[in-house]
Write an enzyme that holds these catalytic residues in place. Structure first.
Site, PDB file in Angstrom:
ATOM      1  N   CYS A   1     -22.694  -9.939 -19.367  1.00  0.00           N
ATOM      2  CA  CYS A   1     -22.858 -10.678 -18.111  1.00  0.00           C
ATOM      3  C   CYS A   1     -21.526 -11.281 -17.677  1.00  0.00           C
ATOM      4  O   CYS A   1     -21.121 -12.334 -18.166  1.00  0.00           O
ATOM      5  CB  CYS A   1     -23.905 -11.773 -18.279  1.00  0.00           C
ATOM      6  SG  CYS A   1     -24.124 -12.757 -16.793  1.00  0.00           S
TER       7      CYS A   1
ATOM      8  N   CYS B   1     -21.763 -14.746 -16.094  1.00  0.00           N
ATOM      9  CA  CYS B   1     -22.062 -15.835 -17.046  1.00  0.00           C
ATOM     10  C   CYS B   1     -20.807 -16.189 -17.863  1.00  0.00           C
ATOM     11  O   CYS B   1     -20.532 -17.355 -18.110  1.00  0.00           O
ATOM     12  CB  CYS B   1     -23.152 -15.452 -18.033  1.00  0.00           C
ATOM     13  SG  CYS B   1     -24.532 -14.552 -17.367  1.00  0.00           S
ATOM     14  N   ASP B   2     -20.091 -15.178 -18.330  1.00  0.00           N
ATOM     15  CA  ASP B   2     -19.036 -15.402 -19.328  1.00  0.00           C
ATOM     16  C   ASP B   2     -17.614 -15.241 -18.804  1.00  0.00           C
ATOM     17  O   ASP B   2     -16.650 -15.518 -19.516  1.00  0.00           O
ATOM     18  CB  ASP B   2     -19.229 -14.423 -20.505  1.00  0.00           C
ATOM     19  CG  ASP B   2     -20.590 -14.586 -21.160  1.00  0.00           C
ATOM     20  OD1 ASP B   2     -21.111 -15.708 -21.142  1.00  0.00           O
ATOM     21  OD2 ASP B   2     -21.134 -13.587 -21.673  1.00  0.00           O
TER      22      ASP B   2
END
Ligand code: NAP
Length: 306
Positions: free
Chosen positions: A133, A136-137
């Site tokens: 992701c 997300c990261d």
């Protein structure tokens, strides 16, 4: 508590089903194990959902859908479904918090999750350089070197997103042609920070405590080389989250649930919607459409039978 309708999964399909069911006046619960939005909420920008001329962030679209479902009266419970029965007039759902939810009908909208490469160190280094992701990261890779694996919409969007943060992005794709839509391809091809490694696959993820590199093999020449990287973003498609109902409903060999055009799975009061379903196009707009059709099918079933 007996509900008219229980929806499993709060992605775009489940939330749209919730909006429709609640507006039909049905007592509706949506059960979600993680967060609203499903795959869409891990997408940085959605450009092709009608009505948002300049695009909209996936998380924002998801939050708006959630708010809309609640506004019309759908209840959203954050709890994982552990087991369920699909046959009979009353369906029973057992959750991880040991709650028993009963409903006259069910919509299966558990979506899909990222496919893994299946490499030796992939699981061990997940969260330590291996990610599925980018939105997300990505922030952890400011000024670092990353690769993205894949050639579809997700991989190209991830590469574009990461190019704003990372020092350099290499996209590794197993063919000499991308699967992603042309508009995304053009954006990426005109982005100097993204380099493409064609006809190649990652054969090893290297690192002890963290990812330090990868081994890449060219499929045409057989040449292998190592590359120093800090992050490996894997975007090679999805696998359906259908194990909960394996053996209970008809599925493809890959585990996608087979429905008719009303999203009916062939069991009284049971429908499926969104990415979990066998269908030609998996996008937010088709998930929303599935959710609306499934909710309408369930509403008709309930009004006829109860
Ligand atoms: P996808 O379209 O299935 O693409 C997967 C990519 O990974 C393909 O390029 C495939 O290569 C490659 N691949 C598959 N298995 C591999 C393996 N074992 N090793 C190396 N490469 C592998 O998946 P996606 O990009 O996640 O998209 C999933 C769905 O979501 C699609 O319907 C997509 O349109 C949709 N989506 C839409 C948006 C948007 O509209 N904004 C954004 C993201 C995703 P080949 O090309 O050689 O098969």
């Amino acid at each position: 508590m007996l509900y008219d309708a229980a929806v499993i999964g709060a992605g775009p399909a489940g939330l749209t089903a919730g909006i429709y069911l609640a507006r039909y006046g049905l007592k509706t619960v949506i059960l979600e194990k993680m967060f609203a939005g499903g795959q869409a909420s891990t997408t940085y920008e959605i450009e092709n959902y009608p009505g948002f001329v300049d695009g909209i962030g996936g998380p924002e679209l998801a939050l708006r859908m959630e708010e809309q479902a609640r506004k019309f009266g759908a209840e959203i419970k954050y709890d994982e479904v552990k087991a369920l029965t699909l046959k009979g007039d009353i369906k029973t759902i057992t959750t991880a918090k040991d709650e028993e939810v009963t409903a006259r009908g069910i919509i299966l909208a558990m979506g899909a999750q990222p496919r893994e490469l299946g490499l030796k160190n992939e699981g061990r280094l997940r969260g330590a350089g291996v990610s599925y992701c980018a939105t997300c990261d990505g922030a952890f890779y400011k000024g670092k070197r990353v690769i993205v694996v894949g050639g579809g919409d997700t991989a190209v969007e991830d590469a574009l997103f990461l190019s704003k943060l990372a020092a350099g992005v290499h996209l590794v794709h197993r063919r000499d042609e991308l699967r992603a839509v042309k508009s995304l391809q053009q954006k990426m091809l005109s982005n100097d920070k993204v380099k493409i490694i064609w006809d190649s696959v990652v054969t090893e993820i290297i690192g002890e405590d963290r990812v330090t590199g990868v081994e890449i093999a060219n499929k045409k020449t057989g040449r292998r080389f190592e590359m120093e990287v800090d992050g490996v973003f894997i975007a090679i498609g999805l696998v359906p989250n259908s194990s909960l109902v394996k053996g209970m409903v008809k599925m493809t060999d890959e585990g996608y649930i087979i429905t008719d055009e009303n999203m009916w799975v062939g069991i009284d009061g049971v429908f499926a919607a969104g990415d979990i379903r066998q269908k030609p196009l998996r996008q937010v707009v088709t998930s929303a459409s599935d959710g609306a059709v499934a909710a309408t099918g369930l509403q008709r079933y309930i009004s006829k039978n109860f």
